[in-house]
Write a protein that holds these residues in place. Structure first.
Motif, PDB file in Angstrom:
ATOM      1  N   LEU A  68      16.419   5.288 108.737  1.00 21.86           N
ATOM      2  CA  LEU A  68      17.461   4.376 108.410  1.00 21.86           C
ATOM      3  C   LEU A  68      18.616   4.383 109.621  1.00 21.86           C
ATOM      4  O   LEU A  68      19.291   3.462 109.804  1.00 21.86           O
ATOM      5  N   ALA A  69      19.179   5.627 109.807  1.00 19.43           N
ATOM      6  CA  ALA A  69      20.139   5.651 110.925  1.00 19.43           C
ATOM      7  C   ALA A  69      19.661   4.957 112.023  1.00 19.43           C
ATOM      8  O   ALA A  69      20.395   4.519 112.710  1.00 19.43           O
ATOM      9  N   ALA A  70      18.311   5.112 112.483  1.00 17.00           N
ATOM     10  CA  ALA A  70      17.753   4.716 113.722  1.00 17.00           C
ATOM     11  C   ALA A  70      18.013   3.015 113.719  1.00 17.00           C
ATOM     12  O   ALA A  70      18.083   2.447 114.859  1.00 17.00           O
ATOM     13  N   ILE A  71      17.778   2.625 112.797  1.00 13.51           N
ATOM     14  CA  ILE A  71      18.122   1.037 112.593  1.00 13.51           C
ATOM     15  C   ILE A  71      19.367   0.748 112.881  1.00 13.51           C
ATOM     16  O   ILE A  71      19.634  -0.390 113.155  1.00 13.51           O
ATOM     17  N   GLY A  72      20.391   1.505 112.418  1.00 11.97           N
ATOM     18  CA  GLY A  72      21.695   1.193 112.449  1.00 11.97           C
ATOM     19  C   GLY A  72      22.502   1.449 111.419  1.00 11.97           C
ATOM     20  O   GLY A  72      23.733   1.258 111.471  1.00 11.97           O
ATOM     21  N   TYR A  73      21.844   1.754 110.338  1.00 11.85           N
ATOM     22  CA  TYR A  73      22.739   1.979 109.098  1.00 11.85           C
ATOM     23  C   TYR A  73      23.679   3.100 109.090  1.00 11.85           C
ATOM     24  O   TYR A  73      23.259   3.989 109.741  1.00 11.85           O
ATOM     25  N   ARG A  74      24.874   2.772 108.514  1.00  7.79           N
ATOM     26  CA  ARG A  74      25.752   4.088 108.454  1.00  7.79           C
ATOM     27  C   ARG A  74      26.266   4.274 107.125  1.00  7.79           C
ATOM     28  O   ARG A  74      26.764   5.219 107.054  1.00  7.79           O
ATOM     29  N   LYS A  75      25.706   3.355 106.312  1.00  3.30           N
ATOM     30  CA  LYS A  75      26.094   3.556 104.663  1.00  3.30           C
ATOM     31  C   LYS A  75      24.601   3.359 103.850  1.00  3.30           C
ATOM     32  O   LYS A  75      24.011   2.497 104.470  1.00  3.30           O
ATOM     33  N   VAL A  76      24.567   3.801 102.784  1.00  4.59           N
ATOM     34  CA  VAL A  76      23.589   3.890 101.901  1.00  4.59           C
ATOM     35  C   VAL A  76      23.917   4.061 100.289  1.00  4.59           C
ATOM     36  O   VAL A  76      25.220   4.429 100.171  1.00  4.59           O
ATOM     37  N   GLU A  77      23.485   3.317  99.488  1.00  6.88           N
ATOM     38  CA  GLU A  77      23.620   3.415  98.152  1.00  6.88           C
ATOM     39  C   GLU A  77      22.672   3.943  97.603  1.00  6.88           C
ATOM     40  O   GLU A  77      21.562   3.784  97.489  1.00  6.88           O
ATOM     41  N   LEU A  78      23.055   5.286  96.546  1.00  7.32           N
ATOM     42  CA  LEU A  78      21.978   6.268  96.064  1.00  7.32           C
ATOM     43  C   LEU A  78      21.469   5.626  94.725  1.00  7.32           C
ATOM     44  O   LEU A  78      22.120   4.851  94.404  1.00  7.32           O
ATOM     45  N   ALA A  79      20.164   5.896  94.533  1.00  8.33           N
ATOM     46  CA  ALA A  79      19.837   5.729  93.263  1.00  8.33           C
ATOM     47  C   ALA A  79      18.607   7.226  92.967  1.00  8.33           C
ATOM     48  O   ALA A  79      17.659   7.089  92.799  1.00  8.33           O
ATOM     49  N   GLY A  80      19.504   8.256  92.559  1.00  8.93           N
ATOM     50  CA  GLY A  80      19.011   9.732  92.560  1.00  8.93           C
ATOM     51  C   GLY A  80      19.116  10.456  93.857  1.00  8.93           C
ATOM     52  O   GLY A  80      19.372   9.730  95.042  1.00  8.93           O
ATOM     53  N   THR A  81      18.587  11.571  93.678  1.00 16.79           N
ATOM     54  CA  THR A  81      18.875  12.661  94.963  1.00 16.79           C
ATOM     55  C   THR A  81      17.571  13.196  95.109  1.00 16.79           C
ATOM     56  O   THR A  81      17.573  14.420  95.911  1.00 16.79           O
ATOM     57  N   TYR A  82      16.477  12.674  94.573  1.00 16.54           N
ATOM     58  CA  TYR A  82      15.088  13.194  94.856  1.00 16.54           C
ATOM     59  C   TYR A  82      14.875  14.718  94.889  1.00 16.54           C
ATOM     60  O   TYR A  82      14.482  15.383  95.745  1.00 16.54           O
ATOM     61  N   GLY A  83      15.359  15.363  93.722  1.00 15.12           N
ATOM     62  CA  GLY A  83      15.078  16.907  93.520  1.00 15.12           C
ATOM     63  C   GLY A  83      16.243  17.669  94.051  1.00 15.12           C
ATOM     64  O   GLY A  83      16.266  18.755  93.778  1.00 15.12           O
ATOM     65  N   ARG A  84      17.084  17.054  95.064  1.00 17.47           N
ATOM     66  CA  ARG A  84      18.012  17.960  95.611  1.00 17.47           C
ATOM     67  C   ARG A  84      19.450  17.842  94.661  1.00 17.47           C
ATOM     68  O   ARG A  84      19.601  16.874  93.904  1.00 17.47           O
ATOM     69  N   THR A  85      20.312  18.899  95.058  1.00 18.22           N
ATOM     70  CA  THR A  85      21.540  18.794  94.251  1.00 18.22           C
ATOM     71  C   THR A  85      22.437  17.699  95.029  1.00 18.22           C
ATOM     72  O   THR A  85      22.053  17.371  96.413  1.00 18.22           O
ATOM     73  N   ALA A  86      23.289  17.284  94.579  1.00 15.52           N
ATOM     74  CA  ALA A  86      24.438  16.703  95.356  1.00 15.52           C
ATOM     75  C   ALA A  86      24.619  17.192  96.699  1.00 15.52           C
ATOM     76  O   ALA A  86      24.782  16.459  97.567  1.00 15.52           O
ATOM     77  N   ALA A  87      25.047  18.307  96.710  1.00 16.63           N
ATOM     78  CA  ALA A  87      25.351  19.206  97.766  1.00 16.63           C
ATOM     79  C   ALA A  87      24.458  18.974  98.843  1.00 16.63           C
ATOM     80  O   ALA A  87      24.808  18.834  99.959  1.00 16.63           O
ATOM     81  N   GLN A  88      23.064  19.383  98.556  1.00 20.51           N
ATOM     82  CA  GLN A  88      22.028  19.410  99.426  1.00 20.51           C
ATOM     83  C   GLN A  88      21.828  17.907  99.784  1.00 20.51           C
ATOM     84  O   GLN A  88      21.519  17.760 101.274  1.00 20.51           O
ATOM     85  N   PHE A  89      21.751  16.829  99.053  1.00 19.19           N
ATOM     86  CA  PHE A  89      21.579  15.748  99.515  1.00 19.19           C
ATOM     87  C   PHE A  89      22.727  15.005 100.673  1.00 19.19           C
ATOM     88  O   PHE A  89      22.678  14.638 101.448  1.00 19.19           O
ATOM     89  N   ARG A  90      23.925  15.557 100.204  1.00 19.40           N
ATOM     90  CA  ARG A  90      24.884  15.290 101.078  1.00 19.40           C
ATOM     91  C   ARG A  90      24.854  15.874 102.344  1.00 19.40           C
ATOM     92  O   ARG A  90      25.081  15.065 103.538  1.00 19.40           O
TER      93      ARG A  90
END
Length: 286
Positions: A68-90
């Motif tokens: 996604l970053a390679a496409i050019g995105y700098r922002k995302v909207e989350l829908a869960g953290t896929y088994g990671r804690t908030a700190a890990q996903f950050r």
């Protein structure tokens, strides 16, 4: 409130949208009309809802976010953290230069831990993406709960919002419309609108009229296209006239344009098509 279950939603509400047999609403052909097309979407306002890439993320969080970053995105909207804690996903987001500025969350009896995670993730927006009730009283109770959560969100420096689907625009047996209940009963200071353009059209509503009815309250768009048969389409390939809608963005108060596709066959391609469309689209300034 019911737990979010968007997979169940897509089985029912998408079928409803198809069943409506809606042609494009007046003005939703791909011709912006009127004025010089000099307006553009700021790069910093473009985001993508990670639900679009859920299958890839469930297999490879790191690689998907890198793409996604390679496409050019700098922002995302989350829908869960896929088994990671908030700190890990950050940490993963940070590694790839991505900012999780918004996230879909569930209402809970205690919202403090939810909002604490939002802050850890670096979010500016926290949005309830789904609710469904059969009575006006239940929708009114939801609106009251949104107000309560929105007031608490302010203490965490967050903007709290509600995201629509199509069913909020259908009349209840009493004649009341859930979306009208939500928008009239919630305080604009505490509850903003994340307007999903596809679902608004599928629900028989003109997004421009919704913007006019709720000026400066539509802080986020879900930019999702609709094929002629009512199914989901990659951005710019369907029937929704985004230039016409975007020409009212200042009136809406929109800050983020969030690419989304609920059932993509090639999620990264869908994300790229959406990003490229938003970078290229032009519309009349108002």
């Amino acid at each position: 409130m019911h737990e979010i279950n968007r997979r169940t939603l897509l089985g029912g509400t998408a079928a409803t949208a198809l069943g409506l047999g809606l042609a494009a609403l007046p003005g939703t052909a791909h011709a912006a009309g009127g004025g010089r097309p000099t307006g553009r979407v700021p790069r910093g306002a473009i985001s993508v809802q990670l639900y679009t890439l859920r299958d890839l993320l469930s297999q490879d969080v790191e690689g998907t976010l890198r793409s996604l970053a390679a496409i050019g995105y700098r922002k995302v909207e989350l829908a869960g953290t896929y088994g990671r804690t908030a700190a890990q996903f950050r940490q993963i987001l940070d590694r790839h230069g991505l900012h999780g500025t918004s996230g879909h969350i569930s209402l809970a009896a205690d919202m403090a831990p939810v909002f604490e995670d939002c802050v850890t993730l670096g979010q500016r927006f926290a949005v309830v993406p789904w609710a469904s009730f059969s009575t006006a009283d239940e929708w009114k109770k939801l609106a009251d709960d949104l107000n309560k959560a929105g007031r608490l969100a302010c203490r965490y420096g967050l903007r709290f919002g509600y995201h629509n689907h199509a069913h909020e625009f259908q009349r209840l047996p009493t004649g009341e419309v859930p979306y009208d209940i939500i928008t009239s009963r919630t305080d604009p200071r505490y509850v903003h609108l994340e307007l999903d353009l596809y679902w608004a059209v599928a629900g028989g509503r003109d997004p421009v009229e919704l913007i006019r009815a709720h000026r400066h309250r539509v802080l986020q768009y879900h930019v999702k296209d609709r094929a002629a048969d009512g199914s989901f389409a990659d951005l710019g390939t369907g029937t929704i006239d985004f230039p016409r809608i975007f020409s009212h963005s200042r009136e809406a108060g929109v800050i983020e344009y969030i690419v989304e596709h609920d059932q993509p066959t090639a999620p990264l391609n869908t994300a790229k098509v959406g990003y490229d469309y938003l970078r290229a689209v032009r519309f009349p300034k108002r």
